[in-house]
Design a protein around this motif. Structure first.
Motif, PDB file in Angstrom:
ATOM      1  N   THR A  92       0.659  -1.238   0.036  1.00 51.98           N
ATOM      2  CA  THR A  92       0.069  -0.074   0.045  1.00 51.98           C
ATOM      3  C   THR A  92       0.792   1.149  -0.071  1.00 51.98           C
ATOM      4  O   THR A  92       0.665   2.322  -0.703  1.00 51.98           O
ATOM      5  CB  THR A  92      -1.015   0.015   1.075  1.00 51.98           C
ATOM      6  OG1 THR A  92      -1.830  -1.187   0.855  1.00 51.98           O
ATOM      7  CG2 THR A  92      -1.603   1.352   1.270  1.00 51.98           C
ATOM      8  N   THR A  93       1.850   1.222   0.829  1.00 57.46           N
ATOM      9  CA  THR A  93       2.650   2.513   0.713  1.00 57.46           C
ATOM     10  C   THR A  93       3.147   3.064  -0.631  1.00 57.46           C
ATOM     11  O   THR A  93       3.138   3.893  -1.018  1.00 57.46           O
ATOM     12  CB  THR A  93       4.047   2.245   1.768  1.00 57.46           C
ATOM     13  OG1 THR A  93       3.452   2.074   3.059  1.00 57.46           O
ATOM     14  CG2 THR A  93       4.760   3.394   1.663  1.00 57.46           C
ATOM     15  N   ILE A 119       0.400   3.955  -2.897  1.00 57.25           N
ATOM     16  CA  ILE A 119      -0.222   5.403  -2.492  1.00 57.25           C
ATOM     17  C   ILE A 119       0.837   6.434  -3.053  1.00 57.25           C
ATOM     18  O   ILE A 119       0.283   7.522  -3.772  1.00 57.25           O
ATOM     19  CB  ILE A 119      -0.528   5.555  -1.098  1.00 57.25           C
ATOM     20  CG1 ILE A 119      -1.900   4.771  -0.730  1.00 57.25           C
ATOM     21  CG2 ILE A 119      -0.845   7.199  -0.801  1.00 57.25           C
ATOM     22  CD1 ILE A 119      -1.929   4.734   0.900  1.00 57.25           C
ATOM     23  N   GLU A 152      -6.310   8.432   9.278  1.00 56.78           N
ATOM     24  CA  GLU A 152      -5.421   7.658   8.222  1.00 56.78           C
ATOM     25  C   GLU A 152      -3.960   7.270   8.859  1.00 56.78           C
ATOM     26  O   GLU A 152      -3.518   7.836   9.801  1.00 56.78           O
ATOM     27  CB  GLU A 152      -5.320   9.003   7.337  1.00 56.78           C
ATOM     28  CG  GLU A 152      -6.299   9.388   6.312  1.00 56.78           C
ATOM     29  CD  GLU A 152      -7.186   8.010   5.898  1.00 56.78           C
ATOM     30  OE1 GLU A 152      -6.516   7.124   5.146  1.00 56.78           O
ATOM     31  OE2 GLU A 152      -8.393   8.055   6.184  1.00 56.78           O
ATOM     32  N   ASN A 179      -0.799   7.231   4.318  1.00 54.78           N
ATOM     33  CA  ASN A 179      -1.693   7.896   3.546  1.00 54.78           C
ATOM     34  C   ASN A 179      -1.825   9.515   3.934  1.00 54.78           C
ATOM     35  O   ASN A 179      -2.897   9.905   3.700  1.00 54.78           O
ATOM     36  CB  ASN A 179      -3.195   7.282   3.513  1.00 54.78           C
ATOM     37  CG  ASN A 179      -4.204   7.748   2.447  1.00 54.78           C
ATOM     38  OD1 ASN A 179      -3.771   7.867   1.417  1.00 54.78           O
ATOM     39  ND2 ASN A 179      -5.434   7.484   2.601  1.00 54.78           N
ATOM     40  N   THR A 226      -9.296   5.868   4.330  1.00 53.31           N
ATOM     41  CA  THR A 226      -9.084   4.357   4.708  1.00 53.31           C
ATOM     42  C   THR A 226     -10.373   3.847   4.683  1.00 53.31           C
ATOM     43  O   THR A 226     -11.147   4.308   4.907  1.00 53.31           O
ATOM     44  CB  THR A 226      -8.330   4.188   6.010  1.00 53.31           C
ATOM     45  OG1 THR A 226      -8.151   2.796   6.154  1.00 53.31           O
ATOM     46  CG2 THR A 226      -9.053   4.644   7.172  1.00 53.31           C
ATOM     47  N   ASP A 250      -7.500   3.518   0.905  1.00 52.86           N
ATOM     48  CA  ASP A 250      -6.355   2.354   1.578  1.00 52.86           C
ATOM     49  C   ASP A 250      -6.992   1.293   1.910  1.00 52.86           C
ATOM     50  O   ASP A 250      -7.820   1.365   2.993  1.00 52.86           O
ATOM     51  CB  ASP A 250      -5.752   3.146   2.675  1.00 52.86           C
ATOM     52  CG  ASP A 250      -4.867   2.237   3.404  1.00 52.86           C
ATOM     53  OD1 ASP A 250      -4.720   0.923   3.160  1.00 52.86           O
ATOM     54  OD2 ASP A 250      -4.128   2.860   4.387  1.00 52.86           O
ATOM     55  N   SER A 268      -5.954  -1.799   3.119  1.00 52.12           N
ATOM     56  CA  SER A 268      -4.662  -2.356   3.693  1.00 52.12           C
ATOM     57  C   SER A 268      -5.447  -3.614   4.886  1.00 52.12           C
ATOM     58  O   SER A 268      -5.411  -4.593   4.852  1.00 52.12           O
ATOM     59  CB  SER A 268      -3.794  -1.755   4.499  1.00 52.12           C
ATOM     60  OG  SER A 268      -3.063  -1.143   3.592  1.00 52.12           O
ATOM     61  N   TYR A 283      -7.462   2.322  -5.354  1.00 53.90           N
ATOM     62  CA  TYR A 283      -7.652   1.163  -4.327  1.00 53.90           C
ATOM     63  C   TYR A 283      -6.548   0.571  -4.094  1.00 53.90           C
ATOM     64  O   TYR A 283      -5.879   0.069  -5.188  1.00 53.90           O
ATOM     65  CB  TYR A 283      -8.862   0.363  -4.403  1.00 53.90           C
ATOM     66  CG  TYR A 283      -9.291  -0.271  -3.284  1.00 53.90           C
ATOM     67  CD1 TYR A 283     -10.435   0.160  -2.688  1.00 53.90           C
ATOM     68  CD2 TYR A 283      -8.591  -1.543  -2.572  1.00 53.90           C
ATOM     69  CE1 TYR A 283     -10.748  -0.221  -1.505  1.00 53.90           C
ATOM     70  CE2 TYR A 283      -9.061  -1.985  -1.506  1.00 53.90           C
ATOM     71  CZ  TYR A 283     -10.127  -1.663  -0.748  1.00 53.90           C
ATOM     72  OH  TYR A 283     -10.783  -2.152   0.384  1.00 53.90           O
ATOM     73  N   ALA A 284      -5.957   0.656  -3.143  1.00 47.69           N
ATOM     74  CA  ALA A 284      -4.545  -0.004  -2.405  1.00 47.69           C
ATOM     75  C   ALA A 284      -4.534  -1.133  -1.467  1.00 47.69           C
ATOM     76  O   ALA A 284      -5.355  -1.000  -0.518  1.00 47.69           O
ATOM     77  CB  ALA A 284      -3.492   1.333  -1.979  1.00 47.69           C
TER      78      ALA A 284
END
Length: 414
Positions: free
Chosen positions: A102-103, A106, A130, A134, A179, A208, A210, A228-229
């Motif tokens: 995710t990092t 983003i 967040e 994010n 998130t 996010d 995750s 979308y991560a």
């Protein structure tokens, strides 16, 4: 068998599921391990460990760069994982960028989508809950473009103040990043409704995911976001895996984030022709074995059924919340309307790190600290909390052992 299975579906033998996770059989400090830190990273079933091992033992080669058998096998396995993940998320495989998590995802949006578009006067909206991943990329982009950041606040229960959020969505706002599930409070945000409201105003949205992807059924197409991560290691997959889903029109318009091999069609000193998306964002040799393992993790989760996983975790959450509520001096942070199996808490008179350290001596693996959410800690007026995050491979007996350990430690610290 367990009642925490969706009605109308075959019962899941959760005790047998637990035996699929080798690390859960070990002891720490002479005590049985109770692993309540799955919001940090999910444990890996044998199927994932074996798939990763098998790749290195029998199929190891680079992807898309060889016509020999091993190269073909590696490419098929890697792209097969992309296909499995696309089905899991209900998206098109050619809209899914495979990355380290995710990092990275983003940051890819921040530097490839936002940086070329934002200008002074533009606004990015974030929420109080967040993760730093994010927040910080948007601060860096805002600093380089002259854009500003607005923050949507929470109500007393730990839910987003939706009326306040929507008031922030003025014509200057170009992006809303939020998130799906809070890694501290467990708050499940109504992302489908929020994205619909943003879309009506012409605002792009990044979610996010995750803390959502490992624990609940996902349908990104139905959510209606722009980006979308996800992170693979929280989904019982290997570390260093994850993905960004983005609408095809964004991927086609965004310039590459990194340059190098694999993301090109032709290189001349006069100029380079980039590969088609998503491959133009996947420079260099990827974590092939990791994605083979992630594919195995997706197979494993899908076989259990994400609805069954969610039901199991909700049963564990209800048990843990009730039991912890009876501990003298214990404060649980947040009581949102919809909540994932994450409980952040403090015990009166005990520092979070001291409590977590003593619980570790009892075999309890929990998280203590700010959880990469400094603004949320500031909201509650605390420097840190303890966090117990449960997963489907945990048990009700572990919850009881955890509460007993807290009672023991609380008396030691009194």
């Amino acid at each position: 068998m367990s009642a925490s299975t969706v009605p109308g579906t075959p019962a899941v033998d959760w005790a047998a599921v637990r035996r699929d996770f080798p690390v859960l059989e070990r002891e720490v400090h002479g005590k049985p391990l109770v692993y309540f830190d799955s919001a940090n990273t999910g444990q890996k079933p044998s199927a994932v460990i074996e798939a990763t091992d098998d790749f290195y033992r029998r199929h190891n080669a680079n992807v898309s760069r060889a016509v020999h058998a091993l190269g073909t096998e590696a490419t098929e396995a890697y792209e097969g994982a992309r296909g499995k993940l696309a089905k899991f998320l209900n998206v098109r495989a050619d809209e899914l960028v495979l990355c380290s998590g995710t990092t990275f995802a983003i940051n890819l949006v921040a530097y490839s989508w936002a940086l070329p578009r934002l200008k002074p006067g533009d606004v990015i909206v974030l929420t109080r809950m967040e993760h730093h991943a994010n927040i910080v990329p948007w601060q860096l982009v805002a600093g380089r473009t002259g854009a500003t950041i607005r923050v949507a606040e929470l109500d007393a229960r730990g839910d987003l103040d939706l009326d306040g959020l929507y008031r922030l969505l003025t014509p200057e706002v170009k992006l809303l990043a939020l998130t799906h599930v809070s890694n501290v409070l467990g708050t499940v945000n109504p992302v489908r409704e929020i994205c619909r409201e943003a879309r009506r105003r012409g605002i792009a949205t990044l979610v996010d995911g995750s803390q959502a992807a490992p624990h609940r059924p996902l349908d990104i197409a139905a959510i209606g976001c722009d980006f979308y991560a996800i992170t693979g290691h929280k989904m019982s997959g290997p570390t260093g895996t994850g993905a960004l889903w983005a609408r095809r029109e964004h991927l086609e318009a965004m310039p590459p984030f990194l340059g190098g091999g694999e993301m090109i069609k032709e290189v001349r000193f006069e100029g380079t022709v980039f590969n088609d998306a998503p491959h133009k964002f996947e420079a260099g040799t990827p974590n092939i074995a990791g994605f083979v393992g992630l594919g195995a993790a997706i197979d494993y989760l899908s076989a259990l059924g994400m609805a069954n996983i969610e039901a199991r975790e909700q049963a564990l959450l209800a048990h843990a919340t009730e039991a912890l509520s009876g501990v003298e001096g214990l404060r649980i942070f947040g009581a949102p309307a919809e909540k994932a199996a994450v409980i952040s808490f403090l015990v009166e008179g005990a520092h979070a790190h001291d409590l977590a350290t003593l619980l570790d001596l009892e075999g309890m693996a929990i998280r203590s600290g700010h959880h990469c959410a400094h603004p949320l800690m500031q909201h509650f007026g605390v420097a840190a909390t303890c966090r117990a995050s449960l997963a489907f491979y945990n048990t009700h007996d572990e919850v009881d052992a955890f509460v007993a350990a807290i009672e023991k430690v609380r008396k030691l610290l009194a």
